[in-house]
Write a protein that holds these residues in place. Structure first.
Motif, PDB file in Angstrom:
ATOM      1  N   TYR A  44      10.052  36.136  15.057  1.00 35.66           N
ATOM      2  CA  TYR A  44       9.948  34.650  15.538  1.00 35.66           C
ATOM      3  C   TYR A  44      11.276  34.160  15.713  1.00 35.66           C
ATOM      4  O   TYR A  44      12.196  34.164  15.018  1.00 35.66           O
ATOM      5  CB  TYR A  44       9.015  34.024  14.584  1.00 35.66           C
ATOM      6  CG  TYR A  44       7.670  34.389  14.680  1.00 35.66           C
ATOM      7  CD1 TYR A  44       6.509  33.953  15.303  1.00 35.66           C
ATOM      8  CD2 TYR A  44       7.411  35.140  13.432  1.00 35.66           C
ATOM      9  CE1 TYR A  44       5.309  34.273  15.132  1.00 35.66           C
ATOM     10  CE2 TYR A  44       5.961  35.722  13.353  1.00 35.66           C
ATOM     11  CZ  TYR A  44       4.812  35.066  14.088  1.00 35.66           C
ATOM     12  OH  TYR A  44       3.625  35.870  13.955  1.00 35.66           O
ATOM     13  N   HIS A  45      11.423  33.345  16.891  1.00 37.26           N
ATOM     14  CA  HIS A  45      12.713  32.707  17.000  1.00 37.26           C
ATOM     15  C   HIS A  45      12.285  31.291  18.019  1.00 37.26           C
ATOM     16  O   HIS A  45      11.791  31.379  19.058  1.00 37.26           O
ATOM     17  CB  HIS A  45      13.779  33.457  17.675  1.00 37.26           C
ATOM     18  CG  HIS A  45      14.947  32.687  17.948  1.00 37.26           C
ATOM     19  ND1 HIS A  45      15.945  32.378  16.853  1.00 37.26           N
ATOM     20  CD2 HIS A  45      15.558  32.045  19.114  1.00 37.26           C
ATOM     21  CE1 HIS A  45      16.890  31.825  17.500  1.00 37.26           C
ATOM     22  NE2 HIS A  45      16.822  31.728  18.603  1.00 37.26           N
ATOM     23  N   TRP A  46      12.672  29.978  17.377  1.00 36.15           N
ATOM     24  CA  TRP A  46      12.568  28.782  18.140  1.00 36.15           C
ATOM     25  C   TRP A  46      13.864  28.342  18.661  1.00 36.15           C
ATOM     26  O   TRP A  46      15.063  28.645  17.835  1.00 36.15           O
ATOM     27  CB  TRP A  46      12.106  27.991  17.003  1.00 36.15           C
ATOM     28  CG  TRP A  46      10.617  28.094  16.549  1.00 36.15           C
ATOM     29  CD1 TRP A  46      10.270  28.684  15.394  1.00 36.15           C
ATOM     30  CD2 TRP A  46       9.606  27.380  17.323  1.00 36.15           C
ATOM     31  NE1 TRP A  46       8.713  28.605  15.454  1.00 36.15           N
ATOM     32  CE2 TRP A  46       8.451  27.912  16.480  1.00 36.15           C
ATOM     33  CE3 TRP A  46       9.349  26.817  18.468  1.00 36.15           C
ATOM     34  CZ2 TRP A  46       7.140  27.500  16.956  1.00 36.15           C
ATOM     35  CZ3 TRP A  46       8.025  26.333  18.849  1.00 36.15           C
ATOM     36  CH2 TRP A  46       6.677  27.058  17.975  1.00 36.15           C
ATOM     37  N   GLU A  47      13.706  27.522  19.555  1.00 33.05           N
ATOM     38  CA  GLU A  47      15.194  27.195  20.506  1.00 33.05           C
ATOM     39  C   GLU A  47      14.827  26.046  21.088  1.00 33.05           C
ATOM     40  O   GLU A  47      13.652  25.838  21.930  1.00 33.05           O
ATOM     41  CB  GLU A  47      15.663  28.501  21.304  1.00 33.05           C
ATOM     42  CG  GLU A  47      16.822  27.784  21.981  1.00 33.05           C
ATOM     43  CD  GLU A  47      17.461  28.977  23.032  1.00 33.05           C
ATOM     44  OE1 GLU A  47      18.550  29.116  23.297  1.00 33.05           O
ATOM     45  OE2 GLU A  47      16.742  29.966  23.017  1.00 33.05           O
ATOM     46  N   HIS A  48      15.986  24.935  20.930  1.00 33.01           N
ATOM     47  CA  HIS A  48      15.739  23.524  21.712  1.00 33.01           C
ATOM     48  C   HIS A  48      16.300  23.880  22.998  1.00 33.01           C
ATOM     49  O   HIS A  48      17.521  23.987  23.134  1.00 33.01           O
ATOM     50  CB  HIS A  48      16.210  22.563  20.719  1.00 33.01           C
ATOM     51  CG  HIS A  48      16.192  21.237  21.661  1.00 33.01           C
ATOM     52  ND1 HIS A  48      17.288  20.465  21.888  1.00 33.01           N
ATOM     53  CD2 HIS A  48      15.199  20.578  21.750  1.00 33.01           C
ATOM     54  CE1 HIS A  48      17.194  19.435  22.627  1.00 33.01           C
ATOM     55  NE2 HIS A  48      15.620  19.388  22.434  1.00 33.01           N
ATOM     56  N   ILE A  49      15.713  23.661  24.035  1.00 27.16           N
ATOM     57  CA  ILE A  49      16.141  24.164  25.511  1.00 27.16           C
ATOM     58  C   ILE A  49      16.354  22.839  26.144  1.00 27.16           C
ATOM     59  O   ILE A  49      16.571  22.933  27.360  1.00 27.16           O
ATOM     60  CB  ILE A  49      15.348  25.168  25.969  1.00 27.16           C
ATOM     61  CG1 ILE A  49      13.815  24.805  26.119  1.00 27.16           C
ATOM     62  CG2 ILE A  49      15.396  26.367  25.410  1.00 27.16           C
ATOM     63  CD1 ILE A  49      12.792  25.697  26.990  1.00 27.16           C
ATOM     64  N   GLY A  50      15.746  21.599  25.868  1.00 24.58           N
ATOM     65  CA  GLY A  50      15.676  20.434  26.618  1.00 24.58           C
ATOM     66  C   GLY A  50      15.578  19.170  25.983  1.00 24.58           C
ATOM     67  O   GLY A  50      14.821  19.199  25.029  1.00 24.58           O
ATOM     68  N   GLY A  51      16.051  17.965  26.481  1.00 25.06           N
ATOM     69  CA  GLY A  51      16.158  16.811  25.871  1.00 25.06           C
ATOM     70  C   GLY A  51      17.471  16.509  25.370  1.00 25.06           C
ATOM     71  O   GLY A  51      18.180  17.006  25.370  1.00 25.06           O
ATOM     72  N   PRO A  52      17.313  15.084  24.688  1.00 24.53           N
ATOM     73  CA  PRO A  52      18.442  14.804  23.991  1.00 24.53           C
ATOM     74  C   PRO A  52      19.019  15.766  22.747  1.00 24.53           C
ATOM     75  O   PRO A  52      18.016  16.458  22.334  1.00 24.53           O
ATOM     76  CB  PRO A  52      17.954  13.469  23.189  1.00 24.53           C
ATOM     77  CG  PRO A  52      17.021  12.890  24.058  1.00 24.53           C
ATOM     78  CD  PRO A  52      16.432  14.287  24.809  1.00 24.53           C
ATOM     79  N   SER A  53      20.284  15.990  22.843  1.00 20.46           N
ATOM     80  CA  SER A  53      20.750  17.096  21.889  1.00 20.46           C
ATOM     81  C   SER A  53      20.827  16.569  20.508  1.00 20.46           C
ATOM     82  O   SER A  53      21.031  17.668  19.632  1.00 20.46           O
ATOM     83  CB  SER A  53      22.146  17.275  22.523  1.00 20.46           C
ATOM     84  OG  SER A  53      23.017  16.235  22.372  1.00 20.46           O
ATOM     85  N   ALA A  54      20.808  15.319  20.090  1.00 23.91           N
ATOM     86  CA  ALA A  54      20.646  15.163  18.676  1.00 23.91           C
ATOM     87  C   ALA A  54      19.492  15.644  17.769  1.00 23.91           C
ATOM     88  O   ALA A  54      18.880  14.669  17.314  1.00 23.91           O
ATOM     89  CB  ALA A  54      21.090  13.602  18.443  1.00 23.91           C
ATOM     90  N   VAL A  55      19.309  16.944  17.841  1.00 28.31           N
ATOM     91  CA  VAL A  55      18.462  17.499  17.032  1.00 28.31           C
ATOM     92  C   VAL A  55      18.589  18.490  16.106  1.00 28.31           C
ATOM     93  O   VAL A  55      19.705  19.377  16.296  1.00 28.31           O
ATOM     94  CB  VAL A  55      17.411  18.009  18.037  1.00 28.31           C
ATOM     95  CG1 VAL A  55      16.226  18.889  17.539  1.00 28.31           C
ATOM     96  CG2 VAL A  55      16.750  17.105  19.182  1.00 28.31           C
ATOM     97  N   GLU A  56      18.150  18.428  14.995  1.00 29.84           N
ATOM     98  CA  GLU A  56      18.346  19.331  14.037  1.00 29.84           C
ATOM     99  C   GLU A  56      16.995  20.358  13.821  1.00 29.84           C
ATOM    100  O   GLU A  56      16.194  19.551  13.694  1.00 29.84           O
ATOM    101  CB  GLU A  56      18.731  18.674  12.677  1.00 29.84           C
ATOM    102  CG  GLU A  56      20.150  18.135  12.823  1.00 29.84           C
ATOM    103  CD  GLU A  56      20.743  17.297  11.675  1.00 29.84           C
ATOM    104  OE1 GLU A  56      19.993  17.631  10.775  1.00 29.84           O
ATOM    105  OE2 GLU A  56      21.846  16.713  11.482  1.00 29.84           O
ATOM    106  N   MET A  57      17.109  21.569  13.524  1.00 28.80           N
ATOM    107  CA  MET A  57      16.071  22.610  13.209  1.00 28.80           C
ATOM    108  C   MET A  57      16.319  23.201  12.053  1.00 28.80           C
ATOM    109  O   MET A  57      17.424  23.851  11.598  1.00 28.80           O
ATOM    110  CB  MET A  57      15.854  23.459  14.562  1.00 28.80           C
ATOM    111  CG  MET A  57      15.703  22.349  15.893  1.00 28.80           C
ATOM    112  SD  MET A  57      15.278  23.843  17.419  1.00 28.80           S
ATOM    113  CE  MET A  57      13.974  24.564  16.757  1.00 28.80           C
ATOM    114  N   GLU A  58      15.158  23.550  11.285  1.00 28.52           N
ATOM    115  CA  GLU A  58      15.073  24.357  10.112  1.00 28.52           C
ATOM    116  C   GLU A  58      14.036  25.335  10.092  1.00 28.52           C
ATOM    117  O   GLU A  58      13.043  25.084  10.940  1.00 28.52           O
ATOM    118  CB  GLU A  58      14.900  23.391   8.797  1.00 28.52           C
ATOM    119  CG  GLU A  58      15.747  22.343   8.524  1.00 28.52           C
ATOM    120  CD  GLU A  58      15.445  21.573   7.217  1.00 28.52           C
ATOM    121  OE1 GLU A  58      14.350  21.764   6.925  1.00 28.52           O
ATOM    122  OE2 GLU A  58      16.089  20.710   7.168  1.00 28.52           O
ATOM    123  N   ASN A  59      14.245  26.523   9.687  1.00 26.28           N
ATOM    124  CA  ASN A  59      13.272  27.671   9.880  1.00 26.28           C
ATOM    125  C   ASN A  59      13.061  28.141  11.268  1.00 26.28           C
ATOM    126  O   ASN A  59      12.096  28.520  11.665  1.00 26.28           O
ATOM    127  CB  ASN A  59      12.007  27.220   9.150  1.00 26.28           C
ATOM    128  CG  ASN A  59      12.219  26.996   7.626  1.00 26.28           C
ATOM    129  OD1 ASN A  59      13.050  27.510   6.937  1.00 26.28           O
ATOM    130  ND2 ASN A  59      11.462  25.942   7.217  1.00 26.28           N
TER     131      ASN A  59
END
Length: 483
Positions: free
Chosen positions: A69-84
């Motif tokens: 599995y792999h999650w990725e932020h590809i759009g929107g405001p960049s100030a985003v932090e992701m865990e797991n």
């Protein structure tokens, strides 16, 4: 096993050594692997501010199982932090207002993969300001001097985070806030005095929006105020026991001879470190009626002066009404400390009533009236004095004129005696000759006195007077031509 046909033979033997065989065929055909199916979850709409959001891809599937599995932020405001991000369920924080796109990638053991996109829309909430409810109007009657103002009826769509109670500047200053409750939902007050208090409640929500509302507390005077008597005893408030207090009340009843009345102690408080104030009133039995404090205080003061100093167990330092009840004739105010009237400008006390009659302080005399009366008395006194002086002077002149003495003119014949010659400041003494014409000595004292002397005889024959012959009682004015 590889792709193809396989044959397998089975031999079985019993205990007697007998055998049997069977053959089975296994065909291995080429594999039919399908790619996995990625499911990122349904799109969501969130309200700012957002603490965190969960990305759930556990709904993804594969015929042979998903191994990656792999999650990725590809759009929107960049100030985003992701865990797991490499797990089926991931956590996102730091979402700002806007539209965010997340991509989920899954793969099976054969390396086949699939992707799915999730949309998170974060919008700013249309925050409604809170509504403050301070509690409205309250009425408090002394001696009850404590109250609680409840602001719990205040509302907000996201919740109220702070309360603040502020007293209006025009309210009386005397009041105590219990346990810092002016920053809580309920304001607790004590030691209020007579007057109208206004308190403003300010409530604030998590977005900083606020609202205000006011509550008023009207503190009305004690209905028994006109009967409250203040008795100050020389004893510390901590040293006065309940038994001693009861003994003092019983002896007060003896002094006041209140057989058909009851003495009610309203409050005991410290007056100083070494003295205690006892507030009480005298109430008649049914029908209940509170006696006037001035009458009670006056009677108690008069009777205490006849008793020993320790008749009430302790020395009495002061007996007076608890509050100043004087109306000051509507032209002043009553000083609560001295219990006397402080008159307004151009007014003063009626001294006759203050020191001769009932002794009650007042403001009945106008300064203009007093000044007018003083001027009238002064004019009257001056007139009486002038009249007395005039009467005395007139009486004195009358007495002087009655004392008549005569002087005989010397060596004058009868014709010469008829001529008169006035001369100032000369008095003739009596001679040894007698004459029928004599002059009064009192007439010599005035500027128009007539004097008879020898000088007229020595100048020659007699001349006729300018005024003619002399008659009895006639007077003459002095003239320089007669010389």
């Amino acid at each position: 096993m590889q792709e193809g046909e396989y044959a397998f033979r089975l031999v079985v033997t019993d205990s007697a050594g007998q055998q049997s065989t069977a053959v089975v065929a296994v065909i291995v055909q080429p594999g039919n692997n399908r790619p996995p199916l990625a499911v990122a979850g349904p799109d969501e709409e969130l309200v700012f501010p957002v603490q965190s959001a969960t990305l759930d891809g556990s709904g993804s599937s594969d015929n042979h199982g998903i191994v990656h599995y792999h999650w990725e932020h590809i759009g929107g405001p960049s100030a985003v932090e992701m865990e797991n991000v490499d797990r089926a369920v991931a956590t996102v924080t730091g979402l700002q207002v806007g539209t965010h796109l997340f991509c989920l990638t899954v793969a099976d053991q054969q390396g086949l993969s699939s992707t799915s996109t999730l949309t998170l829309a974060v919008r700013k909430e249309s925050n409604s300001p809170p509504r403050a409810r301070a509690g409205g109007r309250h009425v408090l009657v002394l001696p009850n001097n404590s109250i609680t103002l409840d602001g719990s009826r205040s509302t907000d769509d996201q919740g109220i985070v702070s309360y603040l109670w502020v007293r209006d500047g025009q309210s009386p200053a005397a009041r105590d806030v219990i346990d810092g409750s002016d920053h809580s939902v309920a304001l607790q007050l004590t030691n209020l005095v007579e007057g109208v208090y206004t308190f403003c409640l300010r409530v604030t929500d998590s977005q900083g929006a606020s609202d205000m509302d006011t509550a008023t507390v009207e503190v009305r005077p004690d209905p028994r105020r006109g009967g409250l008597v203040e008795l100050i005893l020389q004893v510390g408030v901590g040293q006065l026991t309940e038994q001693q207090k009861d003994a003092v009340v019983r002896r007060l009843a003896v002094l006041l001879a209140v057989l058909d009345s009851d003495i009610k102690v309203q409050r005991i408080q410290a007056h100083s470190d070494l003295s205690t104030t006892l507030l009480f009133y005298v109430q008649s039995r049914p029908p209940a009626q509170v006696l006037r404090a001035a009458d009670v205080a006056r009677a108690l003061h008069r009777r205490l002066s006849r008793e020993k100093a320790d008749f009430l167990l302790f020395k009495v330092l002061r007996v007076d009404t608890a509050s100043c009840l004087l109306e000051c004739s509507g032209h002043g105010r009553c000083d609560p400390i001295t219990k006397r009237c402080i008159c307004s400008q151009l007014w003063m006390e009626n001294l006759i009533q203050r020191y001769v009659r009932d002794g009650e302080s007042n403001c009945e005399w106008s300064i203009f009236y007093v000044m007018g009366l003083a001027c009238a008395l002064l004019v009257l006194a001056g007139g009486v004095t002038w009249l007395c002086i005039c009467c005395c002077h007139r009486q004195k002149r009358t007495k002087i004129r009655k004392k008549t003495k005569y002087t005989i003119l010397d060596d004058m014949d009868e014709q010469e005696r008829m001529e008169l010659r006035p001369k100032y400041s000369i008095k003739h003494r009596s001679t040894e000759h007698n004459s029928s014409l004599m002059v009064s000595e009192s007439e010599f004292d005035s500027e128009q006195d007539t004097i008879f002397s020898r000088e007229g005889m020595e100048r020659g024959p007699p001349r006729a007077s300018r005024n003619g012959s002399v008659r009895n009682g006639a007077s003459f004015s002095y003239c320089s031509k007669d010389r």
